[in-house]
Design a protein around this motif. Structure first.
Motif, mmCIF file in Angstrom:
data_model
loop_
_atom_site.group_PDB
_atom_site.id
_atom_site.type_symbol
_atom_site.label_atom_id
_atom_site.label_comp_id
_atom_site.label_asym_id
_atom_site.label_seq_id
_atom_site.Cartn_x
_atom_site.Cartn_y
_atom_site.Cartn_z
ATOM 1 N N TYR A 1 0.838 -1.197 0.000
ATOM 2 C CA TYR A 1 0.000 0.000 0.000
ATOM 3 C C TYR A 1 0.873 1.247 0.000
ATOM 4 O O TYR A 1 1.832 1.342 0.773
ATOM 5 N N ASP A 2 0.536 2.166 -0.876
ATOM 6 C CA ASP A 2 1.234 3.446 -0.953
ATOM 7 C C ASP A 2 0.332 4.509 -0.322
ATOM 8 O O ASP A 2 -0.647 4.946 -0.935
ATOM 9 N N PRO A 3 0.626 4.939 0.921
ATOM 10 C CA PRO A 3 -0.239 5.904 1.602
ATOM 11 C C PRO A 3 -0.293 7.259 0.906
ATOM 12 O O PRO A 3 -1.335 7.927 0.922
ATOM 13 N N GLU A 4 0.807 7.680 0.288
ATOM 14 C CA GLU A 4 0.833 8.993 -0.359
ATOM 15 C C GLU A 4 -0.074 9.021 -1.587
ATOM 16 O O GLU A 4 -0.825 9.990 -1.800
ATOM 17 N N ARG A 5 -0.017 7.978 -2.389
ATOM 18 C CA ARG A 5 -0.796 7.944 -3.636
ATOM 19 C C ARG A 5 -2.116 7.194 -3.478
ATOM 20 O O ARG A 5 -2.930 7.177 -4.398
ATOM 21 N N GLU A 6 -2.302 6.551 -2.326
ATOM 22 C CA GLU A 6 -3.496 5.752 -2.054
ATOM 23 C C GLU A 6 -3.726 4.721 -3.156
ATOM 24 O O GLU A 6 -4.808 4.626 -3.759
ATOM 25 N N THR A 7 -2.667 3.967 -3.412
ATOM 26 C CA THR A 7 -2.719 2.878 -4.372
ATOM 27 C C THR A 7 -2.260 1.592 -3.702
ATOM 28 O O THR A 7 -1.557 1.615 -2.678
ATOM 29 N N VAL A 8 -2.665 0.469 -4.257
ATOM 30 C CA VAL A 8 -2.200 -0.834 -3.799
ATOM 31 C C VAL A 8 -1.570 -1.563 -4.975
ATOM 32 O O VAL A 8 -1.882 -1.276 -6.138
ATOM 33 N N ALA A 9 -0.685 -2.498 -4.666
ATOM 34 C CA ALA A 9 -0.084 -3.329 -5.707
ATOM 35 C C ALA A 9 -0.505 -4.774 -5.481
ATOM 36 O O ALA A 9 -0.354 -5.310 -4.380
ATOM 37 N N LEU A 10 -1.064 -5.370 -6.520
ATOM 38 C CA LEU A 10 -1.471 -6.763 -6.495
ATOM 39 C C LEU A 10 -0.796 -7.496 -7.652
ATOM 40 O O LEU A 10 -0.490 -6.892 -8.677
ATOM 41 N N ASN B 1 6.511 3.062 -1.301
ATOM 42 C CA ASN B 1 6.363 3.973 -2.439
ATOM 43 C C ASN B 1 6.183 3.144 -3.708
ATOM 44 O O ASN B 1 7.089 2.429 -4.129
ATOM 45 N N LEU B 2 5.002 3.245 -4.317
ATOM 46 C CA LEU B 2 4.706 2.460 -5.512
ATOM 47 C C LEU B 2 4.879 3.260 -6.797
ATOM 48 O O LEU B 2 4.489 2.792 -7.872
ATOM 49 N N ASN B 3 5.462 4.439 -6.695
ATOM 50 C CA ASN B 3 5.715 5.237 -7.889
ATOM 51 C C ASN B 3 6.683 4.493 -8.806
ATOM 52 O O ASN B 3 7.792 4.142 -8.430
ATOM 53 N N GLY B 4 6.248 4.207 -10.015
ATOM 54 C CA GLY B 4 7.084 3.490 -10.973
ATOM 55 C C GLY B 4 7.069 1.988 -10.815
ATOM 56 O O GLY B 4 7.733 1.278 -11.587
ATOM 57 N N LYS C 1 -3.419 4.629 10.365
ATOM 58 C CA LYS C 1 -2.156 4.372 11.057
ATOM 59 C C LYS C 1 -0.995 4.346 10.076
ATOM 60 O O LYS C 1 0.107 4.829 10.387
ATOM 61 N N LEU C 2 -1.234 3.808 8.888
ATOM 62 C CA LEU C 2 -0.174 3.763 7.883
ATOM 63 C C LEU C 2 0.121 5.170 7.356
ATOM 64 O O LEU C 2 1.264 5.499 7.054
ATOM 65 N N HIS C 3 -0.897 5.991 7.267
ATOM 66 C CA HIS C 3 -0.693 7.377 6.839
ATOM 67 C C HIS C 3 0.120 8.145 7.881
ATOM 68 O O HIS C 3 0.894 9.034 7.550
ATOM 69 N N ILE D 1 -2.908 -0.275 -8.550
ATOM 70 C CA ILE D 1 -4.310 0.100 -8.748
ATOM 71 C C ILE D 1 -4.725 1.062 -7.635
ATOM 72 O O ILE D 1 -4.305 0.912 -6.487
ATOM 73 N N ARG D 2 -5.572 2.013 -7.963
ATOM 74 C CA ARG D 2 -6.092 2.921 -6.946
ATOM 75 C C ARG D 2 -6.870 2.126 -5.895
ATOM 76 O O ARG D 2 -7.669 1.242 -6.223
ATOM 77 N N LEU D 3 -6.638 2.456 -4.635
ATOM 78 C CA LEU D 3 -7.302 1.727 -3.554
ATOM 79 C C LEU D 3 -8.816 1.797 -3.696
ATOM 80 O O LEU D 3 -9.506 0.792 -3.507
ATOM 81 N N GLN D 4 -9.351 2.958 -4.015
ATOM 82 C CA GLN D 4 -10.798 3.097 -4.121
ATOM 83 C C GLN D 4 -11.378 2.213 -5.215
ATOM 84 O O GLN D 4 -12.495 1.709 -5.098
ATOM 85 N N THR D 5 -10.625 2.010 -6.288
ATOM 86 C CA THR D 5 -11.074 1.118 -7.361
ATOM 87 C C THR D 5 -11.190 -0.311 -6.855
ATOM 88 O O THR D 5 -12.164 -1.020 -7.141
ATOM 89 N N VAL D 6 -10.190 -0.727 -6.087
ATOM 90 C CA VAL D 6 -10.182 -2.091 -5.548
ATOM 91 C C VAL D 6 -11.305 -2.271 -4.529
ATOM 92 O O VAL D 6 -12.028 -3.281 -4.551
ATOM 93 N N LEU D 7 -11.469 -1.306 -3.638
ATOM 94 C CA LEU D 7 -12.511 -1.413 -2.620
ATOM 95 C C LEU D 7 -13.897 -1.404 -3.244
ATOM 96 O O LEU D 7 -14.802 -2.111 -2.782
ATOM 97 N N ALA D 8 -14.079 -0.625 -4.305
ATOM 98 C CA ALA D 8 -15.369 -0.607 -4.999
ATOM 99 C C ALA D 8 -15.670 -1.973 -5.616
ATOM 100 O O ALA D 8 -16.821 -2.432 -5.621
ATOM 101 N N ALA D 9 -14.640 -2.638 -6.139
ATOM 102 C CA ALA D 9 -14.824 -3.966 -6.724
ATOM 103 C C ALA D 9 -15.231 -4.980 -5.658
ATOM 104 O O ALA D 9 -16.041 -5.881 -5.919
ATOM 105 N N LEU D 10 -14.669 -4.844 -4.450
ATOM 106 C CA LEU D 10 -15.083 -5.722 -3.355
ATOM 107 C C LEU D 10 -16.531 -5.450 -2.968
ATOM 108 O O LEU D 10 -17.308 -6.373 -2.704
ATOM 109 N N ASP D 11 -16.894 -4.188 -2.931
ATOM 110 C CA ASP D 11 -18.212 -3.792 -2.443
ATOM 111 C C ASP D 11 -19.329 -4.167 -3.403
ATOM 112 O O ASP D 11 -20.438 -4.495 -2.980
#
Length: 211
Positions: free
Chosen positions: A66-75, A150-153, A206-208, A172-182
């Motif tokens: 998880y990248d707290p600055e960009r709010e993205t996750v890597a899968l 940091n997931l930049n690049g 906490k991660l932020h 992938i943007r975290l919100q995109t992933v969470l929306a897919a779960l929801d």
């Protein structure tokens, strides 16, 4: 049964199972044992003897990036034979993960797999939980972590060719992933990823804060 019980511990331990025999039924890429056993009953006494097949697996480790600055996750995305009949096809979005080898700590496995499957190094791993994915027939135990990174690049193709791994790392943007779960679309439909992402929903502040 009382509706306000506070003790969640079961009344029995390993000693309440009598393994009469254990045979290796299959020993290939995976292992299968055939057990004859009996166990104590809640109502008292012992069960009749029964045969059970056990899919023998050890400890596994999964890591959510998880990248707290960009709010993205890597899968990671890879082919899974168990998903052959899956509507979306057998290429699944999952956590970086791997099996624990003899003498390795859980953290060592996490860092090894992050290098092999994502080409990344992390400073700190946050423990999420440990659970049994399929206790009805498998001995595997899964240990989950989350890493702020940091997931930049980040991204690309990874995996060990001699293990037939063909892995794509996707950011992938975290919100995109969470929306897919929801929405129940089953784009992400494996327990480890769902558990880790739901943990992130509860703990990302906490991660932020860098904790």
């Amino acid at each position: 049964m009382s509706s306000n019980e506070t003790d969640l511990k079961p009344p029995f331990t390993r000693g309440a199972v009598d393994v009469i025999s254990r045979k290796v039924a299959y020993d290939g890429f995976f292992k299968m044992h055939k057990l004859r056993l009996r166990h104590r009953l809640f109502r008292g006494g012992w069960s009749a003897e029964m045969d059970r097949e056990l899919f023998v697996r050890g400890n596994a480790v999964g890591v959510l990036l998880y990248d707290p600055e960009r709010e993205t996750v890597a899968l990671v995305e890879q082919f899974r034979v168990g998903a052959l009949e899956r509507d979306q096809g057998p290429w699944c979005l999952e956590l970086v993960a791997g099996m624990v080898e003899e003498g390795e700590s859980l953290e060592e496995v996490a860092r090894r797999e992050l290098q092999e499957e994502a080409g990344l190094e992390v400073a700190k791993l946050h423990f999420i939980c440990s659970y049994l994915p399929s206790p009805g027939g498998s001995s595997e135990r899964m240990h989950l972590f989350c890493a702020a990174v940091n997931l930049n690049g980040a991204g690309g193709h990874f995996g060990l060719a001699d293990e037939h791994e063909d892995i794509r790392l996707r950011v992938i943007r975290l919100q995109t992933v969470l929306a897919a779960l929801d929405d129940g679309s089953a784009v992400i439909d494996n327990a480890a990823s769902i558990i880790a992402l739901q943990w992130l929903q509860l703990h990302r502040e906490k991660l932020h804060e860098g904790q």
